[in-house]
Design an enzyme around this catalytic site. Structure first.
Site, PDB file in Angstrom:
ATOM      1  N   CYS A   8       0.953  -1.373   0.085  1.00 42.50           N
ATOM      2  CA  CYS A   8       0.056   0.203  -0.190  1.00 42.50           C
ATOM      3  C   CYS A   8       0.911   1.296  -0.002  1.00 42.50           C
ATOM      4  CB  CYS A   8      -1.058  -0.046   1.056  1.00 42.50           C
ATOM      5  SG  CYS A   8      -2.155  -1.231   1.148  1.00 42.50           S
ATOM      6  N   ALA A   9       1.866   1.303  -0.749  1.00 39.51           N
ATOM      7  CA  ALA A   9       2.798   2.294  -0.770  1.00 39.51           C
ATOM      8  C   ALA A   9       2.057   3.568  -1.360  1.00 39.51           C
ATOM      9  CB  ALA A   9       3.795   2.163  -1.662  1.00 39.51           C
ATOM     10  N   ASP A  10       2.601   4.903  -1.169  1.00 40.64           N
ATOM     11  CA  ASP A  10       1.936   5.914  -1.369  1.00 40.64           C
ATOM     12  C   ASP A  10       1.901   5.948  -3.110  1.00 40.64           C
ATOM     13  OD1 ASP A  10       1.309   8.903  -1.198  1.00 40.64           O
ATOM     14  OD2 ASP A  10       3.100   9.060  -2.459  1.00 40.64           O
ATOM     15  N   ILE A  11       2.621   5.376  -4.107  1.00 39.48           N
ATOM     16  CA  ILE A  11       2.646   5.269  -5.547  1.00 39.48           C
ATOM     17  C   ILE A  11       1.448   4.659  -5.870  1.00 39.48           C
ATOM     18  CG2 ILE A  11       4.202   3.651  -5.869  1.00 39.48           C
ATOM     19  CD1 ILE A  11       3.958   6.517  -8.217  1.00 39.48           C
ATOM     20  N   LEU A  70       6.670  -2.235  -3.645  1.00 37.76           N
ATOM     21  CA  LEU A  70       7.443  -2.401  -2.439  1.00 37.76           C
ATOM     22  C   LEU A  70       8.847  -1.661  -2.530  1.00 37.76           C
ATOM     23  CD1 LEU A  70       6.834  -6.267  -2.151  1.00 37.76           C
ATOM     24  CD2 LEU A  70       5.791  -4.503  -0.722  1.00 37.76           C
ATOM     25  N   HIS A  75      11.970  -6.033  -4.231  1.00 34.93           N
ATOM     26  CA  HIS A  75      11.455  -6.446  -5.296  1.00 34.93           C
ATOM     27  C   HIS A  75      11.688  -7.775  -6.111  1.00 34.93           C
ATOM     28  CE1 HIS A  75      10.769  -1.898  -6.912  1.00 34.93           C
ATOM     29  NE2 HIS A  75      10.176  -2.214  -5.794  1.00 34.93           N
ATOM     30  N   LYS A  93       9.989   1.144 -10.635  1.00 41.59           N
ATOM     31  CA  LYS A  93      11.287   1.156 -11.110  1.00 41.59           C
ATOM     32  C   LYS A  93      12.290   1.478  -9.573  1.00 41.59           C
ATOM     33  CE  LYS A  93      10.713   5.491  -9.821  1.00 41.59           C
ATOM     34  NZ  LYS A  93      10.363   5.374  -8.707  1.00 41.59           N
ATOM     35  N   ARG A 157      13.848   6.124   1.450  1.00 41.85           N
ATOM     36  CA  ARG A 157      14.928   6.721   0.773  1.00 41.85           C
ATOM     37  C   ARG A 157      16.327   6.892   1.536  1.00 41.85           C
ATOM     38  NH1 ARG A 157      11.472  11.009  -2.542  1.00 41.85           N
ATOM     39  NH2 ARG A 157      10.358  10.822  -0.370  1.00 41.85           N
ATOM     40  N   ASP A 169      16.073   6.043  -6.585  1.00 39.24           N
ATOM     41  CA  ASP A 169      15.048   6.415  -6.531  1.00 39.24           C
ATOM     42  C   ASP A 169      14.782   7.704  -7.565  1.00 39.24           C
ATOM     43  OD1 ASP A 169      12.460   6.900  -4.678  1.00 39.24           O
ATOM     44  OD2 ASP A 169      12.926   8.897  -4.724  1.00 39.24           O
TER      45      ASP A 169
END
Length: 321
Positions: A8-11, A70, A75, A93, A157, A169
């Site tokens: 559920c990442a921001d992206i 993730l 990944h 990516k 990050r 990133d």
């Protein structure tokens, strides 16, 4: 195409789930998180299942493909598990943190006859073809920059064990821009990475790439700057500078500055929705076996450039005071 989301990442919440929902080619069937309450909150607007744990999504018969937002360090594990479970994969990516793992997963996808796509969305915006066609003369070089203000101290990050750092990133965007316009036959001529020794991650960098014919790309990136998301294409008789290059909203006509034989003027490039375009092209690849591995060369070439940057910068680290 029925898709499950691993995390559920921001992206995922801000960009990809709305893009999946907006496409007639995609149905979101499940959202997973290690925290079931978070999965339920994220899944609710889309009327899909909320699942505790990523493995449970791979076991579902109503999932044809998975989206992996993730942290980079995770990944490889989950992309491989998904491919072995027979699922097509759209992964944020960069695909992995190193060249050898990227090659291995690309080869595994080809062996299984599955789509594995690295989720760069900006190349699917029409502004880039429009900018190139507006350039006066032959393309002889480019510059590109992607920088952001300092991120909070606990941000992933800043976490080396999760694959943090500005290169993975942010730096991959200017590198991918160079690929987009100059092709994959690029060499890392030089690179610098500014490293925060306390965090153990790079926070800024600069790269010089070159093609055999002498065309060059000068790239900068970092997460201790003002916001910049731009590139300039330099032609033999003019130039075009494009702002909002990497994440323009769907309703925005990206601004550009054009220099040609008629002088200097501000122009607005065409509106487009790169997020929906990326989703629908992924779904089309899943439906069409003949085009399933068309972007594998780009993915491997990018991983090679990242490795080249690290190698070139290894003897030129600039520690913070």
């Amino acid at each position: 195409m029925r898709i499950g989301v691993l995390g559920c990442a921001d992206i995922a919440r801000r960009r990809m789930l709305p893009a999946f929902a907006a496409s007639d080619a995609v149905e979101v069937t499940a959202v997973a998180s290690r925290d079931l309450a978070k999965a339920q909150e994220t899944a609710a607007p889309y009327g899909c299942a909320a699942v505790a744990g990523y493995e449970a999504v791979l076991e579902r018969s109503d999932v044809d493909a998975v989206y992996v937002p993730l942290p980079v360090a995770l990944h490889a594990e989950w992309v491989e598990r998904a491919l072995l479970a027979g699922k097509h994969v759209l992964a944020e990516k960069p695909l992995t943190a190193d060249l050898a793992t990227t090659v291995r997963l690309v080869e595994l996808a080809a062996e299984k006859g599955l789509v594995l796509r690295e989720n760069f969305m900006f190349p699917f915006h029409g502004q880039h073809a429009e900018a190139l066609s507006s350039l006066d003369g032959e393309l002889i070089g480019l510059t590109a920059a992607f920088t952001v203000p300092p991120v909070p101290s606990g941000d992933i990050r800043h976490q080396r064990d999760l694959g943090g750092g500005a290169l993975l990133d942010l730096g991959v965007y200017p590198l991918r821009t160079a690929q987009l316009f100059l092709g994959n036959d690029l060499e890392v001529v030089g690179a610098r990475l500014r490293v925060d020794e306390k965090l153990g991650v790079d926070v800024a960098g600069a790269v010089l790439l070159a093609r055999e014919d002498g065309v060059t790309a000068q790239l900068t990136f970092g997460m201790e700057h003002s916001y910049r998301s731009c590139y300039e294409l330099v032609g033999s008789a003019g130039a075009i500078s494009v702002d909002r290059a990497f994440a323009p909203p769907a309703g925005l006509a990206p601004p550009a500055r054009l220099v040609d034989r008629d002088g200097v003027r501000q122009v607005a490039l065409g509106q487009d929705d790169q997020y929906r375009n990326a989703v629908e092209l992924f779904a089309a690849a899943v439906r069409t076996p003949q085009v399933r591995h068309g972007d594998a060369a780009d993915t491997i070439a990018l991983a090679s450039l990242v490795e080249g940057v690290r190698r070139a910068a290894a003897l030129e680290r600039i520690p913070l005071p």
